[in-house]
Design a protein around this motif. Structure first.
Motif, PDB file in Angstrom:
ATOM      1  N   VAL A 274      41.241-135.556   2.955  1.00 43.76           N
ATOM      2  CA  VAL A 274      41.808-136.473   2.269  1.00 43.76           C
ATOM      3  C   VAL A 274      42.700-135.666   1.246  1.00 43.76           C
ATOM      4  O   VAL A 274      43.956-136.250   1.047  1.00 43.76           O
ATOM      5  CB  VAL A 274      40.669-137.174   1.388  1.00 43.76           C
ATOM      6  N   SER A 275      42.305-134.758   0.947  1.00 42.77           N
ATOM      7  CA  SER A 275      43.054-133.831  -0.279  1.00 42.77           C
ATOM      8  C   SER A 275      44.238-133.470   0.321  1.00 42.77           C
ATOM      9  O   SER A 275      45.447-133.694  -0.355  1.00 42.77           O
ATOM     10  CB  SER A 275      42.566-132.887  -0.475  1.00 42.77           C
ATOM     11  N   HIS A 276      44.391-133.028   1.618  1.00 38.17           N
ATOM     12  CA  HIS A 276      45.573-132.339   2.193  1.00 38.17           C
ATOM     13  C   HIS A 276      46.145-133.442   3.169  1.00 38.17           C
ATOM     14  O   HIS A 276      47.581-133.706   2.798  1.00 38.17           O
ATOM     15  CB  HIS A 276      45.142-131.365   2.911  1.00 38.17           C
ATOM     16  N   ASP A 277      45.499-134.245   4.048  1.00 37.69           N
ATOM     17  CA  ASP A 277      46.574-134.916   4.958  1.00 37.69           C
ATOM     18  C   ASP A 277      46.798-136.144   4.548  1.00 37.69           C
ATOM     19  O   ASP A 277      47.968-136.942   4.864  1.00 37.69           O
ATOM     20  CB  ASP A 277      45.484-135.078   6.262  1.00 37.69           C
ATOM     21  N   LEU A 278      46.089-136.630   3.534  1.00 36.67           N
ATOM     22  CA  LEU A 278      46.590-138.021   3.176  1.00 36.67           C
ATOM     23  C   LEU A 278      47.753-137.994   2.070  1.00 36.67           C
ATOM     24  O   LEU A 278      48.376-139.153   1.801  1.00 36.67           O
ATOM     25  CB  LEU A 278      45.341-138.723   2.379  1.00 36.67           C
ATOM     26  N   ARG A 279      47.907-136.722   1.648  1.00 35.92           N
ATOM     27  CA  ARG A 279      49.087-136.519   0.740  1.00 35.92           C
ATOM     28  C   ARG A 279      50.219-136.625   1.321  1.00 35.92           C
ATOM     29  O   ARG A 279      51.361-137.120   0.966  1.00 35.92           O
ATOM     30  CB  ARG A 279      48.624-135.564  -0.175  1.00 35.92           C
ATOM     31  N   ALA A 280      50.346-135.710   2.551  1.00 34.71           N
ATOM     32  CA  ALA A 280      51.710-135.547   3.096  1.00 34.71           C
ATOM     33  C   ALA A 280      52.221-136.799   3.519  1.00 34.71           C
ATOM     34  O   ALA A 280      53.786-136.846   3.173  1.00 34.71           O
ATOM     35  CB  ALA A 280      51.301-134.662   4.487  1.00 34.71           C
ATOM     36  N   PRO A 281      51.773-137.840   4.072  1.00 35.00           N
ATOM     37  CA  PRO A 281      52.585-139.095   4.387  1.00 35.00           C
ATOM     38  C   PRO A 281      53.081-139.815   3.143  1.00 35.00           C
ATOM     39  O   PRO A 281      54.234-140.319   3.064  1.00 35.00           O
ATOM     40  CB  PRO A 281      51.728-139.705   5.130  1.00 35.00           C
ATOM     41  N   LEU A 321      44.876-142.713  -6.837  1.00 32.13           N
ATOM     42  CA  LEU A 321      43.546-143.040  -6.245  1.00 32.13           C
ATOM     43  C   LEU A 321      42.769-141.978  -5.504  1.00 32.13           C
ATOM     44  O   LEU A 321      41.654-141.702  -5.539  1.00 32.13           O
ATOM     45  CB  LEU A 321      43.683-144.290  -5.208  1.00 32.13           C
ATOM     46  N   ILE A 322      43.613-141.465  -4.675  1.00 35.00           N
ATOM     47  CA  ILE A 322      43.218-140.201  -3.797  1.00 35.00           C
ATOM     48  C   ILE A 322      42.654-139.018  -4.821  1.00 35.00           C
ATOM     49  O   ILE A 322      41.562-138.713  -4.620  1.00 35.00           O
ATOM     50  CB  ILE A 322      44.205-139.541  -2.984  1.00 35.00           C
ATOM     51  N   ASN A 323      43.615-138.720  -5.918  1.00 36.74           N
ATOM     52  CA  ASN A 323      42.930-137.782  -6.967  1.00 36.74           C
ATOM     53  C   ASN A 323      41.476-138.141  -7.415  1.00 36.74           C
ATOM     54  O   ASN A 323      40.772-137.488  -7.602  1.00 36.74           O
ATOM     55  CB  ASN A 323      44.052-137.606  -8.005  1.00 36.74           C
ATOM     56  N   PHE A 328      35.967-137.777  -8.162  1.00 41.99           N
ATOM     57  CA  PHE A 328      34.354-138.120  -7.982  1.00 41.99           C
ATOM     58  C   PHE A 328      33.749-137.587  -6.766  1.00 41.99           C
ATOM     59  O   PHE A 328      32.625-137.443  -7.304  1.00 41.99           O
ATOM     60  CB  PHE A 328      34.857-139.804  -7.273  1.00 41.99           C
ATOM     61  N   ALA A 329      34.288-137.286  -5.833  1.00 41.76           N
ATOM     62  CA  ALA A 329      33.513-136.434  -4.788  1.00 41.76           C
ATOM     63  C   ALA A 329      33.105-135.096  -5.403  1.00 41.76           C
ATOM     64  O   ALA A 329      32.307-134.576  -5.117  1.00 41.76           O
ATOM     65  CB  ALA A 329      34.469-136.219  -3.538  1.00 41.76           C
ATOM     66  N   ARG A 330      33.988-134.530  -6.065  1.00 43.04           N
ATOM     67  CA  ARG A 330      33.710-133.010  -6.570  1.00 43.04           C
ATOM     68  C   ARG A 330      32.666-133.207  -7.626  1.00 43.04           C
ATOM     69  O   ARG A 330      31.890-132.301  -7.735  1.00 43.04           O
ATOM     70  CB  ARG A 330      35.066-132.505  -7.363  1.00 43.04           C
TER      71      ARG A 330
ATOM     72  N   ARG B 113      44.731-129.220  -3.114  1.00 40.07           N
ATOM     73  CA  ARG B 113      44.284-128.942  -4.438  1.00 40.07           C
ATOM     74  C   ARG B 113      42.952-128.405  -4.538  1.00 40.07           C
ATOM     75  O   ARG B 113      42.368-128.270  -5.549  1.00 40.07           O
ATOM     76  CB  ARG B 113      44.258-130.321  -5.228  1.00 40.07           C
ATOM     77  N   GLU B 114      42.245-128.014  -3.233  1.00 41.90           N
ATOM     78  CA  GLU B 114      40.950-127.787  -3.295  1.00 41.90           C
ATOM     79  C   GLU B 114      40.486-126.687  -3.859  1.00 41.90           C
ATOM     80  O   GLU B 114      41.536-125.440  -3.668  1.00 41.90           O
ATOM     81  CB  GLU B 114      40.406-127.631  -1.866  1.00 41.90           C
ATOM     82  N   ASP B 115      39.811-126.386  -4.767  1.00 34.06           N
ATOM     83  CA  ASP B 115      39.106-125.025  -5.503  1.00 34.06           C
ATOM     84  C   ASP B 115      39.184-123.913  -4.368  1.00 34.06           C
ATOM     85  O   ASP B 115      39.680-122.883  -4.779  1.00 34.06           O
ATOM     86  CB  ASP B 115      38.048-125.070  -6.128  1.00 34.06           C
ATOM     87  N   ARG B 116      38.626-124.160  -3.353  1.00 30.73           N
ATOM     88  CA  ARG B 116      38.324-123.213  -2.378  1.00 30.73           C
ATOM     89  C   ARG B 116      39.689-122.432  -1.927  1.00 30.73           C
ATOM     90  O   ARG B 116      39.839-121.335  -1.735  1.00 30.73           O
ATOM     91  CB  ARG B 116      37.361-124.114  -1.305  1.00 30.73           C
ATOM     92  N   ASP B 117      40.718-123.462  -1.536  1.00 30.11           N
ATOM     93  CA  ASP B 117      41.855-123.005  -1.155  1.00 30.11           C
ATOM     94  C   ASP B 117      42.591-122.224  -2.106  1.00 30.11           C
ATOM     95  O   ASP B 117      43.188-121.020  -1.673  1.00 30.11           O
ATOM     96  CB  ASP B 117      42.783-124.331  -0.605  1.00 30.11           C
ATOM     97  N   ILE B 118      42.498-122.592  -3.202  1.00 30.99           N
ATOM     98  CA  ILE B 118      43.412-122.103  -4.417  1.00 30.99           C
ATOM     99  C   ILE B 118      42.640-120.352  -4.630  1.00 30.99           C
ATOM    100  O   ILE B 118      43.539-119.499  -4.694  1.00 30.99           O
ATOM    101  CB  ILE B 118      43.385-122.717  -5.658  1.00 30.99           C
ATOM    102  N   GLU B 119      41.293-120.567  -4.667  1.00 32.04           N
ATOM    103  CA  GLU B 119      40.634-119.070  -4.821  1.00 32.04           C
ATOM    104  C   GLU B 119      41.036-118.308  -3.953  1.00 32.04           C
ATOM    105  O   GLU B 119      41.279-117.057  -3.819  1.00 32.04           O
ATOM    106  CB  GLU B 119      38.986-119.465  -4.882  1.00 32.04           C
TER     107      GLU B 119
END
Lengths: 489, 162
Positions: A274-281, A321-323, A328-330, B113-119
């Motif tokens: 979600v963090s990576h792929d949803l942002r690109a489009p 929303l994604i952020n 929330f997940a974190r 933006r994942e912490d893991r990737d940044i680290e």
């Protein structure tokens, strides 16, 4: 008891006691010498009997009293006594190398002595006196019985005694049956003999009585034991069933755990993509609509330019929303680091942070001296930031806006403190109070109050992870109060 | 395949003496936006593009189709993390673990933006970690600033990886 028998008992007792202190050095040798003397005495006495010798052995401790002159033989110990001394001395000598044989010897000696006692009890002289030799005296027989028992109980864990005195159902049964099997015939036999002597009935009838009593006692003992065994077996089976149940529960738990772990991993890779792929489009949509806007302004009608603006605004909202969803997940993933924290300080910092990013408004912010609780400081800060942000949002039309961060101690819950954030904003309809904390749940239209609807869900998740409670009350039009209760310890 | 986007002088793809930028990016739209941004930032340096991690490594180490390319290394590498074949982190690890290439500045430019990737990015020696903004204006701004900073402001050690 003859003087020699008394002397032999003393020597035997000494040997026994010496062995009680371990089996080394002079004690061991002292014990062996005593045993050898006793065995030699017994052996010589037996030889005297066998070959009709008189080696003067019987007058070592002085001659017999004058009144009993001529009865030399009566000072000589009985052959059974001599044999018993040989048995017991040998048992003591070999007990460390062959414990089972030593016990057999001791039991034999005990049986011979017990037989003599039975002879006295039942009046059968043949049992304590072999032909016309000296009889085994009652004290001698008793002493032999006691000594045999003492010897057998000295190492109750080894050899034949192990069967009787160990642990387990078989041992329990042996221990229960032994006294019955030992004492019952003795007592009944004695009683019947006395009755026959008193001429209450004949010997034949006595034997019949003895037989029937023995049968009754044996049957009773068997019945009693089988009942006990049945009961203990039932207990064991129940314990096994329980164990089996616990084992199956454990298996189930392991399966569930691994399922949860894999679900957690799925979630993690989900939030990663979600963090990576949803942002690109999103970036492409925004970028190309922007390029289109810039390069074709002259060609497009005004309405199309407005539409492009809407496209871009929606992209920004999607990004927010994604952020928020990722945040929330974190909040659910990060391990809790609980410690005693000062909530007032954290609330003030959170208020500063929230005010800092908003527009300049007149807000009366009051933060009471909040008592400490146990919480993860970073997450508690997120809670205050979200609640104060919320309060600011819904008081935007109030002049002045009033936000009060306080606490209360509920009676009966001494290990919890309830904190609250109260505002004088628009409030909400209490009918929808349960929807307040759901992800993407909003009670107001987006054009009234902006937001993604994740803030309160994050608050609830954090408080729940702390084992606390969160709820809200409102008087629509007059403001809302958000409560959360956290543990002190 | 490598796309030669900016004009390039010299023979056989040899570097013309001007500082080159290597962009490692698999998403064609992201790539186009990045190139658009660099152009708007008035960056005239030659730009090389590798479409996956393996190609980036082949280019840098002059293997495979790049065996014959001239000497010289990019002045800065813009590296995406999520790449086909060889991942961005792996490329980073290889470059920073090799004394010939560890001084080439690598800017991680990614959506993650994942912490893991940044680290991990910093652990493997990334010189910078930039999360691509979704907002195009911010994206343009970020890319042209990266170019400006690493090509003009930053002073590298003498002749990186000859």
């Amino acid at each position: 008891m003859t003087p020699n028998a008394a002397l032999s008992f003393i020597l035997l007792g000494t040997a026994f006691l010496l062995l009680g202190h371990g089996q080394k050095g002079w004690r061991l040798w002292g014990s062996r010498v005593c045993c050898a003397l006793v065995a030699a005495m017994g052996l010589l006495t037996l030889l005297e009997y066998t070959f009709s010798w008189n080696m003067g052995l019987d007058s070592i401790l002085g001659s017999q009293p004058a009144g009993l002159a001529g009865a030399v033989e009566s000072l000589r110990m009985a052959p059974t006594v001599a044999l018993n001394f040989i048995f017991l001395a040998t048992a003591l000598l070999i007990h460390s190398r062959a414990p089972a044989w030593a016990q057999v010897l001791a039991i034999s000696a005990g049986c011979i002595a017990f037989l003599a006692i039975l002879g006295y009890v039942f009046g059968a002289s043949i049992l304590y006196q072999v032909s016309d030799t000296a009889p085994m005296a009652v004290p001698t027989a008793l002493a032999f019985c006691l000594f045999s028992l003492a010897f057998l109980f000295r190492h109750p864990e080894s050899g034949l005694m192990g069967r009787l005195l160990g642990k387990g159902p078989g041992h329990d049964m042996a221990l229960r049956l032994f006294p019955v099997g030992f004492l019952a015939p003795l007592v009944t036999g004695w009683a019947i003999t006395r009755a026959v002597d008193a001429r209450w009935f004949d010997v034949d009838v006595g034997i019949a009585f003895f037989a029937i009593l023995s049968v009754l006692v044996a049957t009773g003992a068997i019945w009693w034991n089988s009942a006990l065994l049945e009961r203990s077996d039932l207990r064991r089976r129940r314990a096994e069933d329980k164990e089996e149940h616990v084992k199956s529960l454990n298996r189930e738990l392991r399966v569930r755990t691994s399922q949860l772990e894999s679900a957690n991993q799925d979630l993690e890779s989900f939030s990663y993509s979600v963090s990576h792929d949803l942002r690109a489009p999103l970036r492409a949509i925004d970028g190309f609509s922007r390029i289109l806007e810039e390069e074709s302004t002259a060609l497009l009608p005004q309405s199309s330019i407005r539409h492009l603006g809407i496209v871009r605004a929606e992209v920004q909202r999607m990004d927010a929303l994604i952020n928020d969803l990722l945040t929330f997940a974190r909040t659910g993933r990060k391990p809790l680091e609980k410690r005693t924290v000062p909530p007032a300080e954290i609330a003030r910092e959170a208020a500063l942070e929230v005010r800092g990013r908003g527009e300049d408004r007149s807000v009366e912010m009051q933060v009471d001296d909040l008592p400490p609780c146990k919480a993860d400081p970073g997450l508690l800060r997120v809670v205050f930031v979200n609640l104060i942000d919320n309060a600011l949002k819904f008081t935007k039309d109030r002049k002045p806006a009033r936000i009060h961060v306080g606490f209360r101690k509920d009676p009966g819950e001494s290990d919890q403190i309830t904190y609250f954030v109260r505002d004088n904003g628009v409030g909400f309809d209490m009918r929808y109070a349960d929807k307040l904390f759901g992800v993407f749940q909003r009670l107001h239209r987006a054009d009234e109050f902006p937001g993604t609807g994740v803030g309160l869900a994050i608050v609830q998740r954090i408080i729940h992870r702390h084992g606390g409670r969160v709820w809200a009350e409102s008087d629509p039009g007059n403001g809302a109060t958000f409560y959360f209760a956290l543990g002190v310890t | 395949m490598t796309q030669v986007v900016e004009q390039q002088t010299g023979v056989d793809g040899a570097i013309s003496g001007r500082d080159e930028v290597l962009i490692v990016e698999d998403n064609p739209h992201d790539l186009e936006l990045a190139l658009h941004s660099l152009r708007k930032g008035h960056l005239t340096n030659p730009i090389r593009v590798a479409r996956d991690g393996a190609e980036a490594l082949e280019y840098i180490y002059r293997t495979g189709p790049y065996a014959g390319r001239g000497a010289g290394q990019p002045k800065v590498i813009l590296l995406d993390l999520k790449l086909p074949k060889v991942s961005g982190l792996e490329v980073l690890r290889r470059l920073k673990g090799d004394p010939r290439t560890r001084e080439i500045p690598v800017v991680v430019l990614t959506s993650s933006r994942e912490d893991r990737d940044i680290e991990e990015g910093y652990r493997y020696g990334a010189n910078s970690y930039i999360v691509k903004p979704v907002d195009f204006a911010q994206f343009t701004d970020a890319v042209s600033q990266i170019g400006l900073y690493w090509l003009f402001l930053n002073e590298p050690p003498v002749e990186v990886g000859a």
